[in-house]
Design a protein around this motif. Structure first.
Motif, PDB file in Angstrom:
ATOM      1  N   ILE A 258       0.671  -1.047  -0.134  1.00 25.88           N
ATOM      2  CA  ILE A 258      -0.035  -0.174   0.185  1.00 25.88           C
ATOM      3  C   ILE A 258       0.926   1.346  -0.026  1.00 25.88           C
ATOM      4  CG2 ILE A 258      -0.313   0.027   2.585  1.00 25.88           C
ATOM      5  CD1 ILE A 258      -3.040   0.948  -0.121  1.00 25.88           C
ATOM      6  N   LEU A 259       1.814   1.250   0.831  1.00 26.83           N
ATOM      7  CA  LEU A 259       2.959   2.294   0.840  1.00 26.83           C
ATOM      8  C   LEU A 259       3.470   2.611  -0.530  1.00 26.83           C
ATOM      9  CD1 LEU A 259       4.182   4.834   2.359  1.00 26.83           C
ATOM     10  CD2 LEU A 259       5.872   2.892   3.033  1.00 26.83           C
ATOM     11  N   LYS A 260       3.918   1.557  -1.272  1.00 28.40           N
ATOM     12  CA  LYS A 260       4.466   1.901  -2.487  1.00 28.40           C
ATOM     13  C   LYS A 260       3.519   2.125  -3.506  1.00 28.40           C
ATOM     14  CE  LYS A 260       8.755  -0.717  -2.661  1.00 28.40           C
ATOM     15  NZ  LYS A 260       9.588  -1.866  -3.240  1.00 28.40           N
ATOM     16  N   LYS A 261       2.312   1.709  -3.681  1.00 29.40           N
ATOM     17  CA  LYS A 261       1.220   2.209  -4.473  1.00 29.40           C
ATOM     18  C   LYS A 261       0.703   3.557  -4.463  1.00 29.40           C
ATOM     19  CE  LYS A 261      -1.226  -2.164  -4.548  1.00 29.40           C
ATOM     20  NZ  LYS A 261      -2.488  -3.080  -4.466  1.00 29.40           N
ATOM     21  N   ILE A 262       1.079   4.210  -3.126  1.00 33.52           N
ATOM     22  CA  ILE A 262       0.827   5.735  -2.968  1.00 33.52           C
ATOM     23  C   ILE A 262       1.935   6.447  -3.593  1.00 33.52           C
ATOM     24  CG2 ILE A 262       0.653   7.511  -1.167  1.00 33.52           C
ATOM     25  CD1 ILE A 262      -0.602   5.607   0.500  1.00 33.52           C
ATOM     26  N   VAL A 263       3.434   5.720  -3.147  1.00 36.46           N
ATOM     27  CA  VAL A 263       4.517   6.636  -3.932  1.00 36.46           C
ATOM     28  C   VAL A 263       4.496   6.435  -5.294  1.00 36.46           C
ATOM     29  CG1 VAL A 263       7.158   6.383  -3.752  1.00 36.46           C
ATOM     30  CG2 VAL A 263       5.888   6.339  -1.681  1.00 36.46           C
ATOM     31  N   LEU A 264       3.913   5.259  -5.813  1.00 33.54           N
ATOM     32  CA  LEU A 264       3.891   5.184  -7.314  1.00 33.54           C
ATOM     33  C   LEU A 264       2.783   6.125  -8.202  1.00 33.54           C
ATOM     34  CD1 LEU A 264       3.801   1.210  -7.561  1.00 33.54           C
ATOM     35  CD2 LEU A 264       5.497   2.681  -8.838  1.00 33.54           C
ATOM     36  N   THR A 265       1.772   6.468  -7.280  1.00 32.09           N
ATOM     37  CA  THR A 265       0.785   7.392  -7.733  1.00 32.09           C
ATOM     38  C   THR A 265       1.668   8.669  -7.952  1.00 32.09           C
ATOM     39  OG1 THR A 265      -0.964   6.252  -6.706  1.00 32.09           O
ATOM     40  CG2 THR A 265      -1.317   8.517  -7.387  1.00 32.09           C
ATOM     41  N   ILE A 266       2.337   9.226  -7.096  1.00 31.81           N
ATOM     42  CA  ILE A 266       3.098  10.203  -7.402  1.00 31.81           C
ATOM     43  C   ILE A 266       4.196  10.177  -8.227  1.00 31.81           C
ATOM     44  CG2 ILE A 266       4.680  12.008  -5.963  1.00 31.81           C
ATOM     45  CD1 ILE A 266       2.953  11.180  -3.403  1.00 31.81           C
ATOM     46  N   ALA A 267       5.244   9.217  -8.330  1.00 29.60           N
ATOM     47  CA  ALA A 267       6.186   9.085  -9.084  1.00 29.60           C
ATOM     48  C   ALA A 267       5.903   9.041 -10.460  1.00 29.60           C
ATOM     49  CB  ALA A 267       6.923   7.730  -8.606  1.00 29.60           C
ATOM     50  N   ASN A 268       4.669   8.221 -11.056  1.00 30.78           N
ATOM     51  CA  ASN A 268       4.220   7.937 -12.162  1.00 30.78           C
ATOM     52  C   ASN A 268       3.652   9.242 -12.944  1.00 30.78           C
ATOM     53  OD1 ASN A 268       5.257   5.516 -12.620  1.00 30.78           O
ATOM     54  ND2 ASN A 268       3.574   4.366 -11.736  1.00 30.78           N
ATOM     55  N   ARG A 269       3.204  10.005 -12.056  1.00 30.82           N
ATOM     56  CA  ARG A 269       2.671  11.311 -12.498  1.00 30.82           C
ATOM     57  C   ARG A 269       3.605  12.326 -12.709  1.00 30.82           C
ATOM     58  NH1 ARG A 269      -3.346  14.118 -10.677  1.00 30.82           N
ATOM     59  NH2 ARG A 269      -3.014  15.509 -12.361  1.00 30.82           N
ATOM     60  N   TRP A 270       4.633  12.497 -11.779  1.00 28.94           N
ATOM     61  CA  TRP A 270       5.454  13.388 -11.507  1.00 28.94           C
ATOM     62  C   TRP A 270       7.059  12.769 -11.321  1.00 28.94           C
ATOM     63  CZ3 TRP A 270       1.518  14.300  -7.931  1.00 28.94           C
ATOM     64  CH2 TRP A 270       0.298  15.290  -8.666  1.00 28.94           C
ATOM     65  N   PRO A 271       7.387  12.182 -12.634  1.00 30.58           N
ATOM     66  CA  PRO A 271       8.555  11.433 -12.245  1.00 30.58           C
ATOM     67  C   PRO A 271       9.930  12.213 -11.841  1.00 30.58           C
ATOM     68  CG  PRO A 271       8.124  11.328 -14.552  1.00 30.58           C
ATOM     69  CD  PRO A 271       6.881  11.964 -13.869  1.00 30.58           C
ATOM     70  N   HIS A 272       9.804  13.510 -12.610  1.00 24.55           N
ATOM     71  CA  HIS A 272      11.235  14.367 -11.951  1.00 24.55           C
ATOM     72  C   HIS A 272      11.082  14.674 -10.610  1.00 24.55           C
ATOM     73  CE1 HIS A 272      11.744  14.316 -16.388  1.00 24.55           C
ATOM     74  NE2 HIS A 272      12.934  14.652 -16.160  1.00 24.55           N
ATOM     75  N   LYS A 273       9.757  14.939 -10.200  1.00 25.05           N
ATOM     76  CA  LYS A 273       9.617  15.559  -8.763  1.00 25.05           C
ATOM     77  C   LYS A 273       9.887  14.460  -7.855  1.00 25.05           C
ATOM     78  CE  LYS A 273       6.989  19.567  -9.927  1.00 25.05           C
ATOM     79  NZ  LYS A 273       5.800  20.174  -9.809  1.00 25.05           N
ATOM     80  N   TYR A 274       9.327  13.454  -8.063  1.00 24.57           N
ATOM     81  CA  TYR A 274       9.639  12.004  -7.452  1.00 24.57           C
ATOM     82  C   TYR A 274      11.186  11.860  -7.121  1.00 24.57           C
ATOM     83  CZ  TYR A 274      10.786   7.470  -6.310  1.00 24.57           C
ATOM     84  OH  TYR A 274      11.477   6.274  -5.779  1.00 24.57           O
ATOM     85  N   GLU A 275      11.655  12.072  -8.380  1.00 31.15           N
ATOM     86  CA  GLU A 275      13.307  11.528  -8.180  1.00 31.15           C
ATOM     87  C   GLU A 275      13.979  12.870  -7.434  1.00 31.15           C
ATOM     88  OE1 GLU A 275      15.401   9.635 -11.668  1.00 31.15           O
ATOM     89  OE2 GLU A 275      16.396  11.518 -11.881  1.00 31.15           O
TER      90      GLU A 275
END
Length: 181
Positions: free
Chosen positions: A141-158
């Motif tokens: 569940i935690l990774k799914k939340i992070v994935l939502t952010i990472a896949n929407r805004w990959p540069h900001k996630y990185e």
């Protein structure tokens, strides 16, 4: 006529409907070939689509590999590249990994990217159509939340979250860019 689809570095998990290429004859490869040796045993502009799944990080020169993939792909052909994400512990577990990949690792090939325009290391060109983290992995569940952010805004996630919540792999969907465009 059916599409010609390659699975480069297929190992034991060759995709159905593909021509598997691997350096080892111990696996399910249809063609045994060392992907560090060029040219690959395919005609220029002859392949419709290429998968290279958890293989590119093992090869000596990703720039040369991508140039060879460009050579053998038909105009407008596609490539799906899956590699361990550079922040993942999986990127460093395997001592045979030689290369590490970030969100911008394929920007060197994308003519719409300032990185490609600025550094211009190669004539090989691909449009980056999509970047996806952990696309085929099971995630809690935690990774799914992070994935939502990472896949929407990959540069900001990185930039802001990847050192705190590192994901495991990254998939790049690329399309051959014709230099005549």
């Amino acid at each position: 006529m059916s599409d010609l689809i390659l699975d480069l570095g297929c190992g034991k998990k060759k995709r159905e409907g593909t021509i598997g290429v691997d350096h080892s004859d111990r696996h399910k490869a249809d063609i045994v070939h060392d992907l560090n040796l060029f040219p690959y045993p395919f005609e220029a502009n002859s392949i419709d689509y290429i998968y290279i799944d958890n293989c590119l990080e093992h090869l000596n020169s990703p720039i040369d590999v991508m140039a060879e993939i460009y050579r053998i792909l038909k105009p407008e052909g596609g490539v799906k590249v899956i590699v361990p994400y550079f922040r993942s512990h999986f990127a460093f577990i395997d001592p045979t990994h030689k290369n590490f990949f970030t969100v911008d690792s394929f920007a060197y090939y994308d003519p719409s990217s300032i990185i490609c325009k600025r550094y211009d290391y190669t004539d090989t060109r691909f449009n980056i159509e999509k970047i996806v983290f952990n696309e085929t992995l099971k995630n809690n569940i935690l990774k799914k939340i992070v994935l939502t952010i990472a896949n929407r805004w990959p540069h900001k996630y990185e930039s802001y979250l990847s050192s705190i919540f590192p994901l495991d792999d990254i998939t790049y969907y690329l399309k051959k860019y014709n230099l005549d465009n």
